[in-house]
Design a protein around this motif. Structure first.
Motif, PDB file in Angstrom:
ATOM      1  N   ARG A 124     -44.620  43.906 -12.338  1.00 53.64           N
ATOM      2  CA  ARG A 124     -44.340  45.171 -13.002  1.00 53.64           C
ATOM      3  C   ARG A 124     -44.527  45.060 -14.518  1.00 53.64           C
ATOM      4  O   ARG A 124     -45.087  45.949 -15.164  1.00 53.64           O
ATOM      5  CB  ARG A 124     -42.901  45.605 -12.683  1.00 53.64           C
ATOM      6  N   ASP A 129     -47.099  47.117 -16.868  1.00 57.05           N
ATOM      7  CA  ASP A 129     -46.591  47.995 -17.930  1.00 57.05           C
ATOM      8  C   ASP A 129     -47.111  47.590 -19.310  1.00 57.05           C
ATOM      9  O   ASP A 129     -47.261  48.447 -20.188  1.00 57.05           O
ATOM     10  CB  ASP A 129     -45.061  47.975 -17.947  1.00 57.05           C
ATOM     11  N   TRP A 130     -47.354  46.296 -19.504  1.00 61.36           N
ATOM     12  CA  TRP A 130     -47.742  45.800 -20.828  1.00 61.36           C
ATOM     13  C   TRP A 130     -49.056  45.020 -20.751  1.00 61.36           C
ATOM     14  O   TRP A 130     -49.182  43.935 -21.322  1.00 61.36           O
ATOM     15  CB  TRP A 130     -46.621  44.942 -21.423  1.00 61.36           C
ATOM     16  N   GLU A 144     -47.928  53.886 -26.706  1.00 60.36           N
ATOM     17  CA  GLU A 144     -48.211  55.220 -26.190  1.00 60.36           C
ATOM     18  C   GLU A 144     -48.090  55.264 -24.673  1.00 60.36           C
ATOM     19  O   GLU A 144     -47.497  56.188 -24.103  1.00 60.36           O
ATOM     20  CB  GLU A 144     -49.632  55.643 -26.577  1.00 60.36           C
ATOM     21  N   TRP A 157     -46.384  53.233 -22.779  1.00 56.69           N
ATOM     22  CA  TRP A 157     -44.981  53.061 -22.418  1.00 56.69           C
ATOM     23  C   TRP A 157     -44.230  54.392 -22.548  1.00 56.69           C
ATOM     24  O   TRP A 157     -43.457  54.765 -21.655  1.00 56.69           O
ATOM     25  CB  TRP A 157     -44.355  52.001 -23.321  1.00 56.69           C
ATOM     26  N   ALA A 158     -44.450  55.112 -23.659  1.00 51.33           N
ATOM     27  CA  ALA A 158     -43.782  56.400 -23.872  1.00 51.33           C
ATOM     28  C   ALA A 158     -44.221  57.409 -22.813  1.00 51.33           C
ATOM     29  O   ALA A 158     -43.399  58.213 -22.335  1.00 51.33           O
ATOM     30  CB  ALA A 158     -44.086  56.920 -25.272  1.00 51.33           C
ATOM     31  N   ARG A 208     -45.263  56.746 -19.721  1.00 54.73           N
ATOM     32  CA  ARG A 208     -44.633  56.386 -18.445  1.00 54.73           C
ATOM     33  C   ARG A 208     -43.154  56.796 -18.439  1.00 54.73           C
ATOM     34  O   ARG A 208     -42.639  57.291 -17.436  1.00 54.73           O
ATOM     35  CB  ARG A 208     -44.753  54.878 -18.197  1.00 54.73           C
ATOM     36  N   LYS A 209     -42.477  56.553 -19.546  1.00 49.63           N
ATOM     37  CA  LYS A 209     -41.063  56.907 -19.642  1.00 49.63           C
ATOM     38  C   LYS A 209     -40.851  58.402 -19.530  1.00 49.63           C
ATOM     39  O   LYS A 209     -39.924  58.867 -18.843  1.00 49.63           O
ATOM     40  CB  LYS A 209     -40.499  56.393 -20.976  1.00 49.63           C
ATOM     41  N   LYS A 210     -41.723  59.184 -20.179  1.00 49.95           N
ATOM     42  CA  LYS A 210     -41.622  60.634 -20.144  1.00 49.95           C
ATOM     43  C   LYS A 210     -41.855  61.165 -18.739  1.00 49.95           C
ATOM     44  O   LYS A 210     -41.209  62.149 -18.317  1.00 49.95           O
ATOM     45  CB  LYS A 210     -42.634  61.238 -21.119  1.00 49.95           C
ATOM     46  N   ASN A 211     -42.773  60.526 -18.014  1.00 50.64           N
ATOM     47  CA  ASN A 211     -43.124  61.016 -16.678  1.00 50.64           C
ATOM     48  C   ASN A 211     -42.374  60.284 -15.559  1.00 50.64           C
ATOM     49  O   ASN A 211     -42.661  60.480 -14.376  1.00 50.64           O
ATOM     50  CB  ASN A 211     -44.634  60.874 -16.462  1.00 50.64           C
ATOM     51  N   GLY A 212     -41.465  59.397 -15.967  1.00 51.91           N
ATOM     52  CA  GLY A 212     -40.642  58.713 -14.988  1.00 51.91           C
ATOM     53  C   GLY A 212     -41.377  57.787 -14.055  1.00 51.91           C
ATOM     54  O   GLY A 212     -41.011  57.613 -12.893  1.00 51.91           O
ATOM     55  N   SER A 213     -42.463  57.161 -14.553  1.00 53.87           N
ATOM     56  CA  SER A 213     -43.252  56.248 -13.706  1.00 53.87           C
ATOM     57  C   SER A 213     -43.125  54.818 -14.187  1.00 53.87           C
ATOM     58  O   SER A 213     -42.590  54.550 -15.234  1.00 53.87           O
ATOM     59  CB  SER A 213     -44.714  56.669 -13.707  1.00 53.87           C
TER      60      SER A 213
END
Length: 322
Positions: free
Chosen positions: A9, A13-14, A312, A314-315, A317-322
């Motif tokens: 994961r 993500d990174w 960007e 990361w933000a 994914r966080k905004k879209n809950g993924s």
């Protein structure tokens, strides 16, 4: 549903920072371990051969997903190009004021390479991951390459009077360099869409393929960047200032691009278009026209822009809950 492995994961993500770290560390290992010198000498030509292929593959996969009906000039293309032209003009004016100071001139020439370079060939990849329009972004990469091919041979000889390359010769050389890794995969992507539907469906069915191809290219680019910095003959203070100033210009271009995009309803595309640069071409033109140390600016810029891209993503994914 089974939880994914935390390490896997983290890699997903990174991906871009991991690619930067892997490329940098691998080069440093070969630099610091004398026993690996022979292997390094053998790997050098192989990497030089693989790198353009990886960039080509990234773009080919991306263009297979492009809606070619949308690949036409848009209003936001003009806004971004005007902003780039104004930034180039300001930077050139600063360089003319620094004619008497060699290190200051090199510093601002390094910044100029990060402004005048065309939009990155891989910009559509990140744009797509952020929910932007891949098709209009792909169109801009072509337009941007042509615009930079006009600006570079016009501007750089004004700064370095020792350059003896005609405008049209330089223009054609730059176009040829970008056409190999930009136009050819675009044509092949169109052909696959219209003649090989099964292959096209398989490629489209792997949504992250182009992103991981780009991450592989980024690892190689990062290693090359570290190599250029390590072997640079410039003073450490100058290299530090180049790194810091290119970070500042990275944020400036990103902010201006986003501001233009908010006014025109294309904030993702405009932000990526203005700040994400073809650093490989920028490094080449720095060697061709300017002081070799100026190429370090583009090398640092590729690291900064991909760190920002990672934040960007990361933000997003966080905004879209993924």
């Amino acid at each position: 549903m089974a939880r994914s492995n935390p390490f896997v994961r983290f890699l997903k993500d990174w991906t871009l920072p991991v690619a930067i770290a892997v490329g940098s560390i691998f080069y440093l290992i070969f630099l610091w371990v004398p026993a690996l010198d022979e292997i390094g000498n053998e790997l050098g030509p192989i990497i030089d051969f693989i790198f353009p292929l990886s960039v080509f593959g990234t773009l080919f996969v991306t263009f297979c997903k492009v809606d070619f009906h949308q690949m036409r000039p848009h209003r936001w293309h003009i806004g971004v190009l005007v902003a780039q032209l104004l930034l180039v003009a300001v930077n050139v004016a600063v360089i003319f004021c620094m004619q008497g100071d060699g290190s200051q001139k090199i510093l601002w020439e390094a910044v100029l390479t990060c402004i005048i370079a065309p939009s990155a060939s891989a910009a559509p990849v990140v744009t797509g991951k952020l929910g932007g329009n891949i098709s209009t972004m792909s169109a801009f990469t072509v337009i941007s390459a042509f615009a930079s091919a006009l600006m570079i041979p016009f501007v750089f000889p004004l700064l370095e009077q020792t350059v003896h390359v005609s405008f049209w010769s330089a223009f054609l050389i730059i176009l040829q360099k970008v056409a190999t890794v930009l136009v050819l995969p675009l044509v092949l992507g169109w052909l696959v869409q219209h003649t090989l539907p099964r292959l096209h469906d398989r490629i489209v069915g792997m949504p992250n393929l182009s992103f991981y191809c780009w991450a592989f290219s980024l690892a190689i680019t990062s290693g090359i960047t570290v190599k250029n910095i390590v072997h640079s003959e410039a003073a450490p203070s100058l290299l530090l200032f180049i790194a810091l100033l290119t970070l500042v210009i990275c944020f400036i271009q990103f902010g201006i691009g986003r501001a233009i995009g908010h006014r025109l309803g294309e904030h993702i595309n405009c932000g990526q278009a203005l700040f994400q640069k073809n650093t490989a071409l920028a490094i080449w033109v720095a060697y061709m026209y300017l002081h070799p140390v100026a190429s370090v600016g583009a090398g640092c810029y590729v690291l900064w822009q991909n760190i920002i891209n990672s934040l960007e993503l990361w933000a997003f994914r966080k905004k879209n809950g993924s």
